[in-house]
Design an enzyme around this catalytic site. Structure first.
Site, PDB file in Angstrom:
ATOM      1  N   CYS A   2       0.843  -1.197   0.000  1.00 46.61           N
ATOM      2  CA  CYS A   2       0.000   0.000   0.000  1.00 46.61           C
ATOM      3  C   CYS A   2       0.887   1.259   0.000  1.00 46.61           C
ATOM      4  O   CYS A   2       1.884   1.334   0.704  1.00 46.61           O
ATOM      5  CB  CYS A   2      -0.949   0.122   1.186  1.00 46.61           C
ATOM      6  SG  CYS A   2      -2.126  -1.223   1.288  1.00 46.61           S
ATOM      7  N   ARG A  27       3.964  -0.165  -4.736  1.00 44.25           N
ATOM      8  CA  ARG A  27       3.722  -0.739  -3.408  1.00 44.25           C
ATOM      9  C   ARG A  27       2.416  -1.519  -3.330  1.00 44.25           C
ATOM     10  O   ARG A  27       2.134  -2.170  -2.330  1.00 44.25           O
ATOM     11  CB  ARG A  27       3.696   0.378  -2.361  1.00 44.25           C
ATOM     12  CG  ARG A  27       4.960   1.197  -2.317  1.00 44.25           C
ATOM     13  CD  ARG A  27       4.851   2.272  -1.263  1.00 44.25           C
ATOM     14  NE  ARG A  27       4.863   1.690   0.048  1.00 44.25           N
ATOM     15  CZ  ARG A  27       5.946   1.501   0.792  1.00 44.25           C
ATOM     16  NH1 ARG A  27       7.118   1.877   0.331  1.00 44.25           N
ATOM     17  NH2 ARG A  27       5.873   0.959   1.969  1.00 44.25           N
ATOM     18  N   TRP A  77      -2.704  -2.712  -1.687  1.00 45.42           N
ATOM     19  CA  TRP A  77      -2.412  -4.133  -1.813  1.00 45.42           C
ATOM     20  C   TRP A  77      -3.341  -4.791  -0.798  1.00 45.42           C
ATOM     21  O   TRP A  77      -3.187  -4.619   0.408  1.00 45.42           O
ATOM     22  CB  TRP A  77      -0.955  -4.427  -1.498  1.00 45.42           C
ATOM     23  CG  TRP A  77      -0.570  -5.846  -1.782  1.00 45.42           C
ATOM     24  CD1 TRP A  77      -0.150  -6.350  -2.991  1.00 45.42           C
ATOM     25  CD2 TRP A  77      -0.539  -6.944  -0.859  1.00 45.42           C
ATOM     26  NE1 TRP A  77       0.114  -7.697  -2.870  1.00 45.42           N
ATOM     27  CE2 TRP A  77      -0.110  -8.092  -1.578  1.00 45.42           C
ATOM     28  CE3 TRP A  77      -0.843  -7.091   0.490  1.00 45.42           C
ATOM     29  CZ2 TRP A  77       0.020  -9.346  -0.993  1.00 45.42           C
ATOM     30  CZ3 TRP A  77      -0.706  -8.341   1.081  1.00 45.42           C
ATOM     31  CH2 TRP A  77      -0.276  -9.448   0.337  1.00 45.42           C
ATOM     32  N   ASN A 103      -2.230   1.793   5.712  1.00 46.04           N
ATOM     33  CA  ASN A 103      -1.344   0.714   5.274  1.00 46.04           C
ATOM     34  C   ASN A 103      -1.062  -0.137   6.502  1.00 46.04           C
ATOM     35  O   ASN A 103      -0.715   0.399   7.547  1.00 46.04           O
ATOM     36  CB  ASN A 103      -0.037   1.330   4.735  1.00 46.04           C
ATOM     37  CG  ASN A 103       1.015   0.288   4.445  1.00 46.04           C
ATOM     38  OD1 ASN A 103       0.707  -0.876   4.216  1.00 46.04           O
ATOM     39  ND2 ASN A 103       2.278   0.707   4.441  1.00 46.04           N
ATOM     40  N   GLY A 104      -1.243  -1.460   6.387  1.00 45.59           N
ATOM     41  CA  GLY A 104      -0.957  -2.331   7.520  1.00 45.59           C
ATOM     42  C   GLY A 104      -2.167  -3.192   7.862  1.00 45.59           C
ATOM     43  O   GLY A 104      -3.103  -3.320   7.065  1.00 45.59           O
ATOM     44  N   GLU A 486      17.772 -17.475  -7.411  1.00 46.15           N
ATOM     45  CA  GLU A 486      17.368 -16.110  -7.776  1.00 46.15           C
ATOM     46  C   GLU A 486      16.859 -16.072  -9.221  1.00 46.15           C
ATOM     47  O   GLU A 486      15.859 -15.408  -9.520  1.00 46.15           O
ATOM     48  CB  GLU A 486      18.556 -15.149  -7.570  1.00 46.15           C
ATOM     49  CG  GLU A 486      18.376 -13.729  -8.042  1.00 46.15           C
ATOM     50  CD  GLU A 486      17.275 -12.942  -7.333  1.00 46.15           C
ATOM     51  OE1 GLU A 486      16.640 -13.485  -6.415  1.00 46.15           O
ATOM     52  OE2 GLU A 486      17.039 -11.796  -7.727  1.00 46.15           O
ATOM     53  N   LYS A 490      13.027 -14.851 -10.212  1.00 47.36           N
ATOM     54  CA  LYS A 490      12.732 -13.777 -11.172  1.00 47.36           C
ATOM     55  C   LYS A 490      11.724 -14.264 -12.203  1.00 47.36           C
ATOM     56  O   LYS A 490      10.795 -13.555 -12.574  1.00 47.36           O
ATOM     57  CB  LYS A 490      14.002 -13.305 -11.906  1.00 47.36           C
ATOM     58  CG  LYS A 490      15.034 -12.588 -11.095  1.00 47.36           C
ATOM     59  CD  LYS A 490      14.679 -11.164 -10.716  1.00 47.36           C
ATOM     60  CE  LYS A 490      13.975 -11.099  -9.409  1.00 47.36           C
ATOM     61  NZ  LYS A 490      14.696 -10.817  -8.220  1.00 47.36           N
ATOM     62  N   GLU A 493       8.135 -14.753 -10.624  1.00 50.29           N
ATOM     63  CA  GLU A 493       7.370 -13.539 -10.308  1.00 50.29           C
ATOM     64  C   GLU A 493       7.041 -12.718 -11.539  1.00 50.29           C
ATOM     65  O   GLU A 493       6.042 -11.998 -11.548  1.00 50.29           O
ATOM     66  CB  GLU A 493       8.019 -12.696  -9.200  1.00 50.29           C
ATOM     67  CG  GLU A 493       9.368 -12.140  -9.455  1.00 50.29           C
ATOM     68  CD  GLU A 493       9.923 -11.361  -8.250  1.00 50.29           C
ATOM     69  OE1 GLU A 493       9.164 -10.914  -7.385  1.00 50.29           O
ATOM     70  OE2 GLU A 493      11.144 -11.195  -8.184  1.00 50.29           O
ATOM     71  N   HIS A 509      19.132 -36.818  -6.803  1.00 51.84           N
ATOM     72  CA  HIS A 509      18.328 -37.249  -5.654  1.00 51.84           C
ATOM     73  C   HIS A 509      16.840 -36.985  -5.892  1.00 51.84           C
ATOM     74  O   HIS A 509      16.052 -37.004  -4.956  1.00 51.84           O
ATOM     75  CB  HIS A 509      18.805 -36.549  -4.381  1.00 51.84           C
ATOM     76  CG  HIS A 509      20.242 -36.859  -4.067  1.00 51.84           C
ATOM     77  ND1 HIS A 509      20.643 -38.081  -3.587  1.00 51.84           N
ATOM     78  CD2 HIS A 509      21.374 -36.122  -4.215  1.00 51.84           C
ATOM     79  CE1 HIS A 509      21.961 -38.075  -3.427  1.00 51.84           C
ATOM     80  NE2 HIS A 509      22.422 -36.896  -3.805  1.00 51.84           N
ATOM     81  N   LYS A 611       5.900  -4.301  -3.759  1.00 53.92           N
ATOM     82  CA  LYS A 611       7.344  -4.134  -3.603  1.00 53.92           C
ATOM     83  C   LYS A 611       7.789  -4.384  -2.172  1.00 53.92           C
ATOM     84  O   LYS A 611       8.808  -5.026  -1.938  1.00 53.92           O
ATOM     85  CB  LYS A 611       7.718  -2.714  -4.037  1.00 53.92           C
ATOM     86  CG  LYS A 611       9.194  -2.403  -3.925  1.00 53.92           C
ATOM     87  CD  LYS A 611       9.970  -3.158  -4.967  1.00 53.92           C
ATOM     88  CE  LYS A 611      11.454  -2.910  -4.882  1.00 53.92           C
ATOM     89  NZ  LYS A 611      12.179  -3.999  -5.580  1.00 53.92           N
TER      90      LYS A 611
HETATM   91  O1  M6R Z   1      12.601  -5.153   0.792  1.00 57.75           O
HETATM   92  P1  M6R Z   1      13.148  -6.522   1.071  1.00 57.75           P
HETATM   93  O2  M6R Z   1      14.501  -6.729   0.502  1.00 57.75           O
HETATM   94  O3  M6R Z   1      13.091  -6.890   2.524  1.00 57.75           O
HETATM   95  O4  M6R Z   1      12.159  -7.509   0.312  1.00 57.75           O
HETATM   96  C1  M6R Z   1      12.288  -8.896   0.443  1.00 57.75           C
HETATM   97  C2  M6R Z   1      11.490  -9.621  -0.604  1.00 57.75           C
HETATM   98  O5  M6R Z   1      10.127  -9.348  -0.452  1.00 57.75           O
HETATM   99  C3  M6R Z   1      11.927  -9.236  -2.022  1.00 57.75           C
HETATM  100  O6  M6R Z   1      13.269  -9.479  -2.230  1.00 57.75           O
HETATM  101  C4  M6R Z   1      11.123 -10.045  -3.075  1.00 57.75           C
HETATM  102  O7  M6R Z   1      11.466 -11.391  -2.988  1.00 57.75           O
HETATM  103  C5  M6R Z   1      11.380  -9.472  -4.472  1.00 57.75           C
HETATM  104  N1  M6R Z   1      10.134  -9.216  -5.132  1.00 57.75           N
HETATM  105  C6  M6R Z   1      12.167 -10.379  -5.332  1.00 57.75           C
HETATM  106  O8  M6R Z   1      12.359  -9.890  -6.606  1.00 57.75           O
END
Ligand code: M6R
Length: 616
Positions: A2, A27, A77, A103-104, A486, A490, A493, A509, A611
């Site tokens: 949010c 956000r 969000w 927000n929260g 990683e 990517k 997502e 395994h 984000k």
């Molecule tokens: O702001 P942060 O680094 O704490 O966020 C952690 C994760 O939410 C963040 O890295 C998320 O996995 C990303 N969307 C990955 O691309």
């Protein structure tokens, strides 16, 4: 999670608020809304729409809101209630006098809702937010000003929240409060701003005020006043934002993510700036834990989520190797529930780009209660995690707006390497010239990452070739294993396809059963300096290829041994094994960005994500 904006000044509040929401939309983008107090009639007008901000903008174009110089806005969000028009913020009090954005999560909202309903209030939405509008309005109607009403209301709330409110009968002020959720104030001349982060007002001012926990802030045209929830005067920390509007715009790229990938050489250079002297000895002035205490550290636990967790996995290899301190890496949301063994000689390293991730914040709070030392690796000045830590290494990547982390990750790696080398220096695990040699290697990283970026067209070609793939695997060993994880994250997502990263040694395994004809498998090959690892990785590539996989091999550019087993070979600059993740991750970022673009997805705002995840 949010985005919230508040404004009071001389400009048209609608424009300031909408522009702020545009910059905060990363956000959350389930709905957007605005509330203004009309300059002429003092009437509160609102509009709120499900979906992205453009829906709200269209609605306002068709049904313009009256001129106003005080207003608030929200981009959501969803947590409580579906992402529809009714649940969108702002929410109003029973008589439409007070408007609130939030927000929260308000944890005791069911009880408060019950109480309000028994008192005759009709609540229209399924949200936890609406009760705060009713509570605030009840307070102002009983004679309190909005600031006092906010203090009194917040004292009744449990959970995590940032609230921003306006009262139609007092257009001179916007009042906000925070507990465990982000909120910054932008300080202008004759105008002041509120935002979830500084991007909300960066085009108007670079002077910001960071608030503490459980504080209420009142902004008027003339100034800013901070109190605690009991009404006692309090102070925020004022700071100058070290990036500007250009950094918050796409600068000619189609996506923020692509721009941020290409910014990585500069971001790495900034992360290294001022962190070592001419002789290659490290100077980490922000690490305010004494050398004596650092020498006493007997265990390190790294916590983070998502990409930050993968940075921690890389860090473990480097820190253990350089310092010989046992190092664990744990998902922040799992950490405190297993009752970890922490002492005052444990160093907990919290990695977070945003500095606001609730899971990571709760993890460090647990560590603090156990008297462990906490060091944050963070990109966001003024955020909660560094503020609650004993020490911080800022990554200086500049604003990361694409939801998928890219430069955030690479600069987290750099910060982790700096931390590892600093510990080795302080504890005498390495000679000065060994540290200097590694610092020289780090200093070459911007150019080496640039060399990988120069191959972008080849990688985009790969995305074209595999755009119909429904599953992609990633293999790595040692420090290449987190790179595989990683790369898979990517793709999940952004492209919404099945993607998994494996430690190559684990293949036999189980995961090898997934291999079938034509399955794309990215393979990260360690540099030849580590003979065993290198050769074992080549064996793994042969094993998947023999079963029909298409191998996309990331290896040192002049490695003659991998070519026969690579359907596609992506050359990486020569770097030490432990630093290879910095260069090996970049092709995977480019691939995911391009594939998602070709699939027609919104790369900067992937579905269901936000984000910064400020709820547990
Ligand atoms: O702001 P942060 O680094 O704490 O966020 C952690 C994760 O939410 C963040 O890295 C998320 O996995 C990303 N969307 C990955 O691309």
């Amino acid at each position: 999670m949010c985005g919230i904006v508040g404004y009071v000044g001389e400009q048209q509040a609608r424009d300031v608020v909408i522009e702020g929401l545009r910059r905060l939309e990363y956000r959350g983008y389930d709905s957007a809304g605005i509330a203004l107090i009309g300059t002429a009639d003092g009437v509160l007008s609102t509009d709120k729409r499900a979906g992205k901000l453009t829906n709200l903008e269209k609605a306002i174009e068709e049904h313009p809101l009256p001129p106003a110089t005080t207003g608030i806005g929200h981009t959501r969000w969803a947590t409580h209630g579906a992402p529809n028009d009714v649940n969108a913020h702002p929410h109003l009090g029973a008589h439409g006098r007070v408007a609130v954005v939030h927000n929260g999560i308000i944890e005791n909202f069911a009880r408060l809702r019950d109480e309000l309903e028994r008192a005759g209030h009709e609540l229209l939405s399924e949200t936890d937010t609406e009760i705060t509008a009713h509570l605030l309005e009840t307070e102002v109607e009983s004679g309190h000003d909005l600031t006092t009403a906010m203090q009194r209301t917040c004292r009744r709330l449990e959970g995590a929240f940032t609230l921003v409110a306006i009262d139609a009968e007092d257009p001179s002020r916007v009042v906000a409060a925070r507990r465990n959720s982000p909120l910054v104030v932008g300080i202008g001349e004759g105008e002041n701003f509120i935002g979830s982060d500084v991007a909300a007002f960066i085009e108007h001012t670079r002077e910001a005020l960071e608030l503490g926990q459980d504080q209420v802030v009142t902004i008027t045209r003339e100034g800013v006043a901070v109190t605690d929830f009991d009404g006692n005067e309090a102070e925020g920390r004022r700071y100058h934002v070290d990036w500007d509007l250009a950094a918050a715009e796409k600068g000619g790229f189609d996506w923020f993510m692509r721009k941020e990938i290409f910014e990585q050489p500069r971001a790495i250079a900034d992360a290294l700036l001022g962190r070592h002297d001419e002789d290659g000895q490290l100077q980490l002035d922000e690490v305010r834990i004494s050398d004596g205490e650092l020498r006493d550290i007997d265990k390190i636990i790294i916590v983070g989520c998502g990409t930050a967790n993968y940075a921690g996995l890389v860090a473990k290899y480097a820190i253990e190797h350089w310092t010989r301190i046992p190092c664990e890496v744990e998902l922040a949301h799992e950490f405190r529930y297993r009752d970890p063994i922490l002492t005052r000689n444990t160093l907990v390293v919290a990695i977070s780009q945003s500095g606001e991730t609730a899971d990571t914040l709760m993890a460090i709070r647990h560590a603090v209660t156990q008297r462990a030392k906490v060091l944050a690796i963070c990109n966001t000045n003024g955020s909660t995690i560094p503020r609650e830590s004993d020490a911080v290494i800022y990554t200086h990547a500049g604003p990361e707006i694409g939801v998928a982390s890219t430069k955030g990750f690479l600069t987290q790696l750099i910060a982790c390497y700096l931390l590892g080398l600093y510990l080795a220096q302080v504890r005498g695990n390495k000679y000065g010239d060994e540290i200097a040699a590694l610092v020289r290697e780090l200093a070459q990283m911007p150019d080496k990452v640039q060399a990988v970026l120069d191959q972008a067209e080849t990688i985009y070609g790969l995305a074209e070739r595999f755009q119909d793939a429904r599953s992609v695997l990633f293999l790595g060993r040692h420090a290449g294993f987190p790179v595989a994880l990683e790369g898979a994250l990517k793709l999940k997502e952004l492209a919404y396809i099945h993607a998994e990263g494996f430690a190559a040694g684990e293949l036999k395994h189980g995961p090898i059963a997934l291999i079938e004809e034509g399955l794309p498998v990215f393979c990260v090959v360690p540099p030849r300096g580590r003979d065993q690892l290198h050769d074992k990785m080549i064996s793994a590539i042969q094993e998947v290829r023999a079963r029909g996989a298409l191998t996309i091999v990331l290896a040192e550019e002049d490695d003659p041994e991998v070519a026969p087993y690579a359907d596609v070979l992506i050359g990486l600059p020569t770097v030490p094994t432990l630093l290879q993740p910095v260069v090996a991750t970049v092709p995977l970022q480019l691939f995911a960005c391009e594939l998602a673009t070709r699939m027609g997805h919104d790369v900067d705002q992937p579905r269901n994500l936000a984000k910064s995840v400020t709820v547990e």
